[in-house]
Design a protein around this motif. Structure first.
Motif, PDB file in Angstrom:
ATOM      1  N   MET A   1     -70.448  41.891  -8.979  1.00  0.00           N
ATOM      2  CA  MET A   1     -70.473  40.532  -9.543  1.00  0.00           C
ATOM      3  C   MET A   1     -69.101  40.180 -10.091  1.00  0.00           C
ATOM      4  SD  MET A   1     -73.021  39.041 -12.476  1.00  0.00           S
ATOM      5  CE  MET A   1     -72.931  37.327 -12.970  1.00  0.00           C
ATOM      6  N   PHE A   2     -68.656  38.937  -9.839  1.00  0.00           N
ATOM      7  CA  PHE A   2     -67.334  38.499 -10.298  1.00  0.00           C
ATOM      8  C   PHE A   2     -67.293  38.374 -11.809  1.00  0.00           C
ATOM      9  CE2 PHE A   2     -64.664  34.622 -11.203  1.00  0.00           C
ATOM     10  CZ  PHE A   2     -63.477  35.317 -11.186  1.00  0.00           C
ATOM     11  N   ASP A 267     -61.956  42.840  -6.381  1.00  0.00           N
ATOM     12  CA  ASP A 267     -62.659  43.730  -5.473  1.00  0.00           C
ATOM     13  C   ASP A 267     -63.037  42.959  -4.214  1.00  0.00           C
ATOM     14  OD1 ASP A 267     -64.464  45.421  -4.129  1.00  0.00           O
ATOM     15  OD2 ASP A 267     -65.205  46.270  -6.004  1.00  0.00           O
ATOM     16  N   LYS A 269     -65.369  43.315  -2.282  1.00  0.00           N
ATOM     17  CA  LYS A 269     -66.811  43.064  -2.208  1.00  0.00           C
ATOM     18  C   LYS A 269     -67.208  41.799  -2.962  1.00  0.00           C
ATOM     19  CE  LYS A 269     -67.921  47.988  -1.790  1.00  0.00           C
ATOM     20  NZ  LYS A 269     -68.582  49.161  -2.440  1.00  0.00           N
ATOM     21  N   GLU A 270     -66.374  41.343  -3.887  1.00  0.00           N
ATOM     22  CA  GLU A 270     -66.679  40.136  -4.652  1.00  0.00           C
ATOM     23  C   GLU A 270     -66.295  38.857  -3.915  1.00  0.00           C
ATOM     24  OE1 GLU A 270     -64.591  40.663  -8.285  1.00  0.00           O
ATOM     25  OE2 GLU A 270     -66.018  42.117  -9.100  1.00  0.00           O
ATOM     26  N   ILE A 273     -65.279  34.290  -3.671  1.00  0.00           N
ATOM     27  CA  ILE A 273     -65.695  33.760  -4.967  1.00  0.00           C
ATOM     28  C   ILE A 273     -65.733  32.244  -4.836  1.00  0.00           C
ATOM     29  CG2 ILE A 273     -65.078  33.520  -7.395  1.00  0.00           C
ATOM     30  CD1 ILE A 273     -63.516  36.181  -7.083  1.00  0.00           C
TER      31      ILE A 273
END
Length: 447
Positions: A1-2, A267, A269-270, A273
C-alpha cells in the motif's frame, strides 16, 4: 500500500538540485542532434552546443579541483617525510604550496557552485521533448482531432452565454466580486453555488469510486522545491501567486499530488499510484489580458478535480489513454458534447511529452472550449523531484514517470451545463448525473 513520504523538514533551494538534471546532460552530450531536432519541433532554437560547452567548462573545473586535492594530499605526506628528516627548508616550501592549494580549493568550491548553478539554470527552462507521434505544428490551429462524442443540441431559441444566464437568474455576481477582489473573480450564490458544488462532488465520487483514484486532501500552499518539481519554477514564476512568507498558491493540484513522491524510492509493486483531489486553483493569468474578460471562463481562482498518476516507464503510455478516458467519462455522464484533440508540438505545455485536450461545446459561444488537459510527462518531473523506483531484479533505480489530467475543471463544467441545459424561460435543467447531489432540485430557476 502506498504510504506518503515523511518530510525531513529541510527546505532545499532550487539550485541544490544540481545532480538531478531536468534533461540528462550525459544523454545530451551523446545525442546533441536529437535534442536540437526535438526542440525544433517545439519552436525552440538549437541548444545542445551551448549546454555541452557549459558542461565541459564545469567538468574541466572539477578535474582541476580533483588534481589540486590529490596534490595537496601528496604534499602533506611529503611534509611529514621532510619533518622526519629534519629538512626544515623543504618542509616550509611544501607548507607554502599546501597553503596555496588550500586557497585555490576554497575559491574553486565557490566557482564550482557557480558553474553548477549556470548549468542547472540552463537546463531548468528547457521544455520536455515531444513523443514521436505528436503532430508537429506552431499553435492550436495545428492540433489534431481524434474523436468527437455526443450530439450538439438544436435550440428553438438563440442560446445565451453563461454569464447572461447566471446574471438573469440573480445567482452570478461579477460586480460584487470585483468590489471585493478585482477582475477575474466571480461570486456564485444560491442554486448555482450548489450546482458547482454538486459538479465537484460528482467528479470526485466518479474517479474514486469507479476509476480507482485515491482521494487526497493536500496543502494549497507549497514551497519552491515543490513548484520546481513539477516545472512551474523557474520558467512560470509570473503565472503564479506568491505569499509574503515565500510560499506559492497552487496553480493546480498536480503540484502537491505529484510531489508526494519527491525524494522517494517507490516500491514497484505500489505502481501505478493514482490520486485525485478537488481543490481551488490560483493563477495570475499573466499574458491573458483582453482574453475571455466576460464571465468566468478565465479566472484567478477556480475549482478543479485533478488526477495524477505515478507509473513505471513501461506503463506510462497506456496510463495516458486510461486517464483521458476517465476525464471523458465525466462529460459522457453529464451528457455534454465534446471532442478530444491531440496537441501539436507548438501548443503543448512545458512539462508534457504528449497532451490530449478535451474541448466541450458551448452553444452560447458557438465554440469548442478546453475543459480538460491530460498529459504524459515521461521522467521529466521524476528527475526534477528525484523520485525513483527500482525495477524488479535490478539494483539500479529509475526515475518514475508522471501523468496529470483535469477530471475536469469544475467552473468550466458549470459553464457547459448552464449553456447546454438552458431553457427558453432562462432556467437551467439539472443533468441526471447531478440529481443525487441537488437535494431534490431538478431545475435552476430564479428564487
Amino acid at each position: 500500500m502506498f504510504r506518503l513520504p515523511v518530510s525531513s523538514g529541510i527546505l532545499l533551494s532550487v539550485h541544490s538540485f544540481t545532480a538531478i538534471l531536468m534533461l540528462d546532460i550525459k544523454w545530451i552530450r551523446e545525442n546533441p542532434e536529437a535534442l536540437d531536432e526535438a526542440l525544433a519541433k517545439r519552436g525552440v532554437a538549437p541548444l545542445s552546443a551551448g549546454l555541452i560547452a557549459l558542461d565541459e567548462k564545469r567538468r574541466q573545473h572539477i578535474g582541476r579541483v580533483q588534481e589540486a586535492q590529490e596534490r595537496r594530499n601528496a604534499v602533506s605526506k611529503e611534509i611529514g617525510k621532510a619533518m622526519a628528516g629534519k629538512d626544515s627548508a623543504t618542509a616550509e616550501k611544501l607548507k607554502a604550496e599546501v597553503a596555496e592549494l588550500k586557497g585555490f580549493l576554497q575559491l574553486a568550491e565557490e566557482e564550482e557552485r557557480r558553474l553548477d548553478k549556470e548549468l542547472t539554470d540552463a537546463l531548468a527552462v528547457i521544455p520536455n521533448l515531444p513523443l514521436d507521434d505528436v503532430p508537429v505544428g506552431k499553435d492550436e490551429a495545428d492540433n489534431v482531432e481524434v474523436r468527437r462524442v455526443g450530439n450538439i443540441r438544436n435550440f428553438s431559441f438563440e442560446p445565451k452565454e453563461h454569464f447572461e444566464i447566471g446574471e438573469a437568474l440573480g445567482f452570478m455576481d461579477f460586480e460584487r466580486a470585483a468590489k471585493i477582489s478585482g477582475s477575474r473573480f466571480t461570486v456564485l450564490k444560491n442554486r448555482l453555488a450548489r450546482l458547482e458544488r454538486a459538479l465537484g462532488q460528482f467528479m470526485l465520487d466518479l474517479h474514486t469510486g469507479e476509476h480507482g483514484y485515491m482521494e487526497v486532501v493536500a496543502p494549497l500552499l507549497v514551497n519552491d522545491a515543490t513548484m520546481f518539481g513539477t516545472g512551474q519554477l523557474p520558467k512560470f514564476t509570473e503565472d503564479s501567486f506568491r505569499t509574503t512568507d515565500g510560499r506559492w498558491l497552487i496553480p493546480t493540484a498536480e503540484v502537491p499530488l505529484t510531489n508526494l513522491v519527491r525524494d522517494e524510492i517507490v516500491d514497484l509493486k505500489e505502481l501505478p499510484i493514482r490520486m485525485a483531489a478537488l481543490t481551488p486553483c490560483f493563477r495570475s493569468e499573466a499574458g491573458s489580458a483582453g482574453r475571455d474578460t466576460r464571465g468566468m471562463l478565465r479566472q484567478h481562482q477556480f475549482y478543479k478535480v485533478e488526477m495524477v498518476s505515478i507509473t513505471d516507464a513501461e506503463s506510462a503510455i497506456a496510463e495516458h489513454e486510461r486517464m483521458t478516458a476517465c476525464a471523458e467519462e465525466v462529460l459522457k455522464r453529464l451528457g455534454l458534447p465534446f471532442r478530444t484533440v491531440v496537441l501539436c508540438t507548438g501548443d503543448m505545455g512545458f512539462g508534457a511529452r504528449k497532451t490530449y485536450d478535451i474541448e466541450v461545446w458551448l452553444p452560447g459561444q458557438k465554440a469548442w472550449r478546453e475543459i480538460s488537459s491530460c498529459s504524459v510527462c515521461g521522467d521529466f518531473q521524476g528527475r526534477r523531484m528525484n523520485a525513483r523506483y527500482r525495477p524488479e531484479g535490478e539494483k539500479a533505480t529509475r526515475f518514475v514517470h508522471t501523468l496529470n489530467g483535469s477530471g475536469v475543471a469544475v467552473g468550466r463544467a458549470l459553464i457547459a451545463v448552464m449553456e447546454n441545459y438552458q431553457e427558453a424561460d432562462g432556467s437551467v435543467t439539472v443533468p441526471d448525473a447531478l440529481l443525487p447531489y441537488m437535494g431534490g432540485l431538478t431545475r435552476i430557476e430564479a428564487a
